[in-house]
Write an enzyme that holds these catalytic residues in place. Structure first.
Site, PDB file in Angstrom:
ATOM      1  N   ASP A   8      25.299  52.475 -38.042  1.00  0.00           N
ATOM      2  CA  ASP A   8      24.723  53.565 -37.254  1.00  0.00           C
ATOM      3  C   ASP A   8      23.961  52.921 -36.098  1.00  0.00           C
ATOM      4  OD1 ASP A   8      22.345  52.632 -38.345  1.00  0.00           O
ATOM      5  OD2 ASP A   8      21.730  54.559 -39.209  1.00  0.00           O
ATOM      6  N   HIS A   9      23.168  53.726 -35.380  1.00  0.00           N
ATOM      7  CA  HIS A   9      22.396  53.194 -34.245  1.00  0.00           C
ATOM      8  C   HIS A   9      21.402  52.118 -34.696  1.00  0.00           C
ATOM      9  CE1 HIS A   9      20.424  56.602 -36.077  1.00  0.00           C
ATOM     10  NE2 HIS A   9      19.253  56.155 -35.642  1.00  0.00           N
ATOM     11  N   CYS A  65      22.772  49.416 -41.302  1.00  0.00           N
ATOM     12  CA  CYS A  65      21.907  50.460 -40.736  1.00  0.00           C
ATOM     13  C   CYS A  65      20.516  49.860 -40.611  1.00  0.00           C
ATOM     14  CB  CYS A  65      21.950  51.743 -41.557  1.00  0.00           C
ATOM     15  SG  CYS A  65      21.321  51.652 -43.237  1.00  0.00           S
ATOM     16  N   GLY A  66      19.510  50.671 -40.411  1.00  0.00           N
ATOM     17  CA  GLY A  66      18.173  50.123 -40.215  1.00  0.00           C
ATOM     18  C   GLY A  66      17.703  49.326 -41.415  1.00  0.00           C
ATOM     19  N   THR A  67      17.857  49.911 -42.584  1.00  0.00           N
ATOM     20  CA  THR A  67      17.438  49.242 -43.820  1.00  0.00           C
ATOM     21  C   THR A  67      18.604  48.740 -44.659  1.00  0.00           C
ATOM     22  OG1 THR A  67      17.513  51.343 -44.992  1.00  0.00           O
ATOM     23  CG2 THR A  67      15.380  50.709 -44.026  1.00  0.00           C
ATOM     24  N   GLY A  68      19.771  49.285 -44.448  1.00  0.00           N
ATOM     25  CA  GLY A  68      20.927  49.025 -45.330  1.00  0.00           C
ATOM     26  C   GLY A  68      20.951  49.964 -46.530  1.00  0.00           C
ATOM     27  N   ILE A  69      19.859  50.681 -46.737  1.00  0.00           N
ATOM     28  CA  ILE A  69      19.747  51.513 -47.942  1.00  0.00           C
ATOM     29  C   ILE A  69      20.631  52.752 -47.848  1.00  0.00           C
ATOM     30  CG2 ILE A  69      18.182  52.913 -49.344  1.00  0.00           C
ATOM     31  CD1 ILE A  69      15.932  50.936 -48.524  1.00  0.00           C
ATOM     32  N   MET A  71      23.248  53.296 -46.014  1.00  0.00           N
ATOM     33  CA  MET A  71      24.663  52.893 -46.060  1.00  0.00           C
ATOM     34  C   MET A  71      25.092  52.576 -47.494  1.00  0.00           C
ATOM     35  SD  MET A  71      26.270  53.066 -43.221  1.00  0.00           S
ATOM     36  CE  MET A  71      26.291  52.800 -41.434  1.00  0.00           C
ATOM     37  N   HIS A  98      29.760  37.957 -59.378  1.00  0.00           N
ATOM     38  CA  HIS A  98      29.492  38.708 -60.613  1.00  0.00           C
ATOM     39  C   HIS A  98      29.918  40.172 -60.532  1.00  0.00           C
ATOM     40  CE1 HIS A  98      26.164  35.810 -62.258  1.00  0.00           C
ATOM     41  NE2 HIS A  98      27.180  35.157 -61.708  1.00  0.00           N
ATOM     42  N   ARG A 132      33.854  37.498 -68.130  1.00  0.00           N
ATOM     43  CA  ARG A 132      32.910  38.503 -68.644  1.00  0.00           C
ATOM     44  C   ARG A 132      32.476  39.479 -67.554  1.00  0.00           C
ATOM     45  NH1 ARG A 132      30.083  34.004 -67.376  1.00  0.00           N
ATOM     46  NH2 ARG A 132      27.965  34.181 -66.539  1.00  0.00           N
ATOM     47  N   HIS A 133      32.526  39.023 -66.312  1.00  0.00           N
ATOM     48  CA  HIS A 133      32.125  39.888 -65.204  1.00  0.00           C
ATOM     49  C   HIS A 133      33.152  40.998 -64.980  1.00  0.00           C
ATOM     50  CE1 HIS A 133      28.966  37.059 -64.475  1.00  0.00           C
ATOM     51  NE2 HIS A 133      29.833  36.074 -64.267  1.00  0.00           N
TER      52      HIS A 133
HETATM   53  C1  RB5 Z   1      17.959  55.526 -38.842  1.00  0.00           C
HETATM   54  O1  RB5 Z   1      16.744  55.768 -38.234  1.00  0.00           O
HETATM   55  C2  RB5 Z   1      17.739  54.973 -40.240  1.00  0.00           C
HETATM   56  O2  RB5 Z   1      17.250  55.982 -41.073  1.00  0.00           O
HETATM   57  C3  RB5 Z   1      19.017  54.397 -40.800  1.00  0.00           C
HETATM   58  O3  RB5 Z   1      19.491  53.422 -39.949  1.00  0.00           O
HETATM   59  C4  RB5 Z   1      18.910  53.739 -42.160  1.00  0.00           C
HETATM   60  O4  RB5 Z   1      17.848  52.853 -42.223  1.00  0.00           O
HETATM   61  C5  RB5 Z   1      18.977  54.644 -43.301  1.00  0.00           C
HETATM   62  O5  RB5 Z   1      18.959  54.225 -44.464  1.00  0.00           O
END
Ligand code: RB5
Length: 141
Positions: A8-9, A65-69, A71, A98, A132-133
Site C-alpha cells: 500500500d502507500h 505496508c506501514g507495519t506489515g500487520i 498485510m 519451519h 516434522r515441520h
Molecule cells: C496505512 O496508514 C497503514 O495503516 C498500513 O500501511 C498498515 O500499516 C496497516 O497495517
C-alpha cells in the site's frame, strides 16, 4: 523463481527498492501495485498477491505496508497462504525452514531499508526443511 510483490502507500518506497534488489539477483518480479503514493487499501493488494501464490502463477509473494500487520492479517485469510511478518533475519529463515511461509510481510515504518533487504535475501534463499515441520504445516491446512 518468480515473486509477486505488492504494497500500500505505507510500503510504497520499500516495494521499489525490493523490486530493484530482486531484479539484480535475476529473480522475476511481478508488481501488483500500488503504483502511486496515494492512499489505498492494503487488503486489496494482499488479496491480489495471495491469489497469485495460491494459483501457483508465482512461487512466492512479498507484501509491504506501514507495519506489515494489515498485510499479514489479510493475506492469511486466503486458504493456502502462510504469510510471515518478519522484522529480523532469524524469523525470516525460520519462517521458510519451519513454516514453509509463502508470503513475506514487511513494515516500512518499522525496520530500516538495509535490514528489509537482508530479510528479503535470507527469506528468498531459505528452503523448507519438511519432516516434522511438514506434519505441522499439514495440520494448519
Ligand atoms: C496505512 O496508514 C497503514 O495503516 C498500513 O500501511 C498498515 O500499516 C496497516 O497495517
Amino acid at each position: 523463481m518468480k515473486v509477486a510483490i505488492g504494497s500500500d502507500h505505507g510500503g510504497f518506497e520499500y516495494k521499489s527498492k525490493i523490486i530493484d534488489y530482486l531484479k539484480s539477483k535475476n529473480i522475476d518480479v511481478e508488481d501488483l501495485g500500488t503504483y502511486t503514493k496515494d492512499s489505498c487499501d492494503y487488503p486489496e493488494i494482499a488479496h491480489k498477491v495471495a491469489s497469485k501464490v495460491v494459483d501457483k502463477s508465482v512461487d512466492k509473494g512479498i507484501l509491504i505496508c506501514g507495519t506489515g500487520i494489515g498485510m499479514s492479517i489479510a493475506a492469511n485469510k486466503v486458504k493456502g497462504i502462510r504469510a510471515a511478518l518478519c522484522s529480523d533475519t532469524y524469523s525470516a529463515h525460520a519462517s521458510r525452514e519451519h513454516n514453509d511461509a509463502n508470503i513475506l510481510c514487511l513494515g516500512e515504518r518499522v525496520i530500516g531499508e538495509c535490514l528489509a533487504l537482508d530479510i528479503v535475501n535470507v527469506w528468498i534463499n531459505a528452503e523448507f526443511q519438511g519432516g516434522r515441520h511438514q506434519r505441522r504445516v499439514d495440520m494448519i491446512e
